[in-house]
Write a protein that holds these residues in place. Sequence first.
Motif, PDB file in Angstrom:
ATOM      1  N   PRO A 121       0.836  -1.205   0.000  1.00 47.03           N
ATOM      2  CA  PRO A 121       0.000   0.000   0.000  1.00 47.03           C
ATOM      3  C   PRO A 121       0.872   1.258   0.000  1.00 47.03           C
ATOM      4  N   MET A 122       0.391   2.291  -0.652  1.00 50.49           N
ATOM      5  CA  MET A 122       1.088   3.563  -0.672  1.00 50.49           C
ATOM      6  C   MET A 122       0.082   4.688  -0.526  1.00 50.49           C
ATOM      7  N   CYS A 123       0.574   5.858  -0.188  1.00 53.91           N
ATOM      8  CA  CYS A 123      -0.255   7.060  -0.063  1.00 53.91           C
ATOM      9  C   CYS A 123      -0.197   7.817  -1.382  1.00 53.91           C
ATOM     10  N   ARG A 124      -1.357   8.049  -1.993  1.00 58.60           N
ATOM     11  CA  ARG A 124      -1.373   8.774  -3.267  1.00 58.60           C
ATOM     12  C   ARG A 124      -0.905  10.219  -3.097  1.00 58.60           C
ATOM     13  N   ALA A 125      -1.144  10.797  -1.937  1.00 62.33           N
ATOM     14  CA  ALA A 125      -0.821  12.206  -1.742  1.00 62.33           C
ATOM     15  C   ALA A 125       0.676  12.472  -1.788  1.00 62.33           C
ATOM     16  N   CYS A 126       1.472  11.576  -1.182  1.00 63.22           N
ATOM     17  CA  CYS A 126       2.915  11.824  -1.110  1.00 63.22           C
ATOM     18  C   CYS A 126       3.749  10.762  -1.798  1.00 63.22           C
ATOM     19  N   GLY A 127       3.110   9.647  -2.197  1.00 58.97           N
ATOM     20  CA  GLY A 127       3.840   8.620  -2.927  1.00 58.97           C
ATOM     21  C   GLY A 127       4.635   7.665  -2.079  1.00 58.97           C
ATOM     22  N   ARG A 128       4.572   7.786  -0.755  1.00 56.41           N
ATOM     23  CA  ARG A 128       5.337   6.897   0.111  1.00 56.41           C
ATOM     24  C   ARG A 128       4.569   5.607   0.394  1.00 56.41           C
ATOM     25  N   ALA A 129       5.327   4.520   0.593  1.00 58.13           N
ATOM     26  CA  ALA A 129       4.717   3.295   1.106  1.00 58.13           C
ATOM     27  C   ALA A 129       4.188   3.568   2.506  1.00 58.13           C
ATOM     28  N   VAL A 130       3.139   2.859   2.898  1.00 60.46           N
ATOM     29  CA  VAL A 130       2.493   3.156   4.174  1.00 60.46           C
ATOM     30  C   VAL A 130       2.111   1.863   4.874  1.00 60.46           C
ATOM     31  N   THR A 131       2.299   1.840   6.191  1.00 65.63           N
ATOM     32  CA  THR A 131       1.891   0.718   7.034  1.00 65.63           C
ATOM     33  C   THR A 131       1.036   1.247   8.171  1.00 65.63           C
ATOM     34  N   ALA A 132       0.550   0.338   8.983  1.00 64.30           N
ATOM     35  CA  ALA A 132      -0.264   0.750  10.129  1.00 64.30           C
ATOM     36  C   ALA A 132       0.527   1.655  11.074  1.00 64.30           C
ATOM     37  N   HIS A 133       1.837   1.450  11.180  1.00 63.93           N
ATOM     38  CA  HIS A 133       2.664   2.264  12.071  1.00 63.93           C
ATOM     39  C   HIS A 133       2.756   3.713  11.600  1.00 63.93           C
ATOM     40  N   ASP A 134       2.499   3.952  10.310  1.00 66.78           N
ATOM     41  CA  ASP A 134       2.652   5.293   9.738  1.00 66.78           C
ATOM     42  C   ASP A 134       1.370   6.105   9.779  1.00 66.78           C
ATOM     43  N   THR A 135       0.323   5.572  10.360  1.00 67.29           N
ATOM     44  CA  THR A 135      -0.981   6.216  10.277  1.00 67.29           C
ATOM     45  C   THR A 135      -1.584   6.444  11.649  1.00 67.29           C
ATOM     46  N   ALA A 136      -2.559   7.333  11.692  1.00 65.62           N
ATOM     47  CA  ALA A 136      -3.357   7.577  12.903  1.00 65.62           C
ATOM     48  C   ALA A 136      -4.823   7.468  12.530  1.00 65.62           C
ATOM     49  N   ARG A 276       1.532  -0.241  -4.881  1.00 63.49           N
ATOM     50  CA  ARG A 276       2.809   0.032  -5.525  1.00 63.49           C
ATOM     51  C   ARG A 276       3.594  -1.259  -5.686  1.00 63.49           C
ATOM     52  N   CYS A 277       4.210  -1.422  -6.843  1.00 64.54           N
ATOM     53  CA  CYS A 277       5.044  -2.592  -7.116  1.00 64.54           C
ATOM     54  C   CYS A 277       6.299  -2.535  -6.256  1.00 64.54           C
ATOM     55  N   ARG A 278       6.647  -3.639  -5.636  1.00 71.08           N
ATOM     56  CA  ARG A 278       7.865  -3.694  -4.825  1.00 71.08           C
ATOM     57  C   ARG A 278       9.120  -3.733  -5.684  1.00 71.08           C
ATOM     58  N   GLY A 279       8.958  -4.123  -6.951  1.00 70.61           N
ATOM     59  CA  GLY A 279      10.122  -4.252  -7.806  1.00 70.61           C
ATOM     60  C   GLY A 279      10.568  -2.952  -8.437  1.00 70.61           C
ATOM     61  N   CYS A 280       9.610  -2.157  -8.954  1.00 71.36           N
ATOM     62  CA  CYS A 280       9.982  -0.937  -9.681  1.00 71.36           C
ATOM     63  C   CYS A 280       9.356   0.326  -9.103  1.00 71.36           C
ATOM     64  N   ASP A 281       8.579   0.190  -8.027  1.00 75.25           N
ATOM     65  CA  ASP A 281       7.940   1.322  -7.343  1.00 75.25           C
ATOM     66  C   ASP A 281       6.855   2.003  -8.173  1.00 75.25           C
ATOM     67  N   ALA A 282       6.383   1.367  -9.240  1.00 77.35           N
ATOM     68  CA  ALA A 282       5.312   1.950 -10.044  1.00 77.35           C
ATOM     69  C   ALA A 282       3.980   1.829  -9.318  1.00 77.35           C
ATOM     70  N   THR A 283       3.134   2.842  -9.474  1.00 77.07           N
ATOM     71  CA  THR A 283       1.765   2.757  -8.967  1.00 77.07           C
ATOM     72  C   THR A 283       0.971   1.861  -9.899  1.00 77.07           C
TER      73      THR A 283
END
Length: 306
Positions: A121-136, A276-283
Amino acid sequence: MDVSPAEAAAPDPVAATFDLLGDRLTLTILRHTFVHHARRFGQWGERTGAPPAVLSARLSALVEAGVLTRADGEYRLTELGLATWEILVCVWSWQREWTAEGAVLPELVHIGCDHRGPPVPMCRACGRAVTAHDTAVELAPDALWRLASGRRRSARSIEPGAGDARFDQIMEAIGDRWSAVVTGLALAGVRRFGEFRAALHISPTTLTERLTRLCAADILHRPATREYRLTPRGRGLFGVFVFLLAWARRAYPDGPESGLRIRHGACGQPLDPALRCRGCDATLARTDIRFDPAPGAARPSLDSVG
């Protein structure tokens, strides 16, 4: 805040989404629609082994919800139905990575770079990968009560057809509202029995039963600290939950506010997830992936459906 009678009668978007999609047979129907391009009643009947009356009820619910449309004896995915693909990919990825049957399930492949394995999973707003630890998680005072109240059908009543994927283990987390809410709270960082009970306002017996069930399913564990913590396979459900919530917003744009929002800490924006692809980071888009099946089977993809 005062609400109109129409708003009071409208379904909670998140509750309605879990009622519709938190069901083993419904997920199986959608999987065969995407992967095997099933469109006729008999095709699902042969593949799922579901009694005709039960299968008809599930298909009618999907039509009523705007996920499928029926014409000339065929059921086809609507735009809203096509938008469930990310949920199904997350469910499929979790099944492959965290269940015994995963070793024989097809493998997800990014067509663009040929990378094999589950996306992230990634955040469309900033493009970073996201996990439960990164969210509130932000909750309105009555959000969990509205989500967990009401009745729903059992998700365990239909056995899968021969050779079909089982969704038994993921149903422990999303197959009824209380279990879904407890798992969601755990993903939000809740750990203690009293914290769960204060958030949910349910009886100790009901809460104990759900926590015990989730521990037995290895979604939660209770170490010596007496806190309930997510296991790795429990944390792996994060993608399933965030895409269910995102789909709920799309499916019920005019419905009442659910009072439940996930915010990405890194950019401060409400989480709008993508894969997001783990191999090439493409959405990833729906047509960017395929599933490589067991040897000798036809190669399915999520393209050419609808």
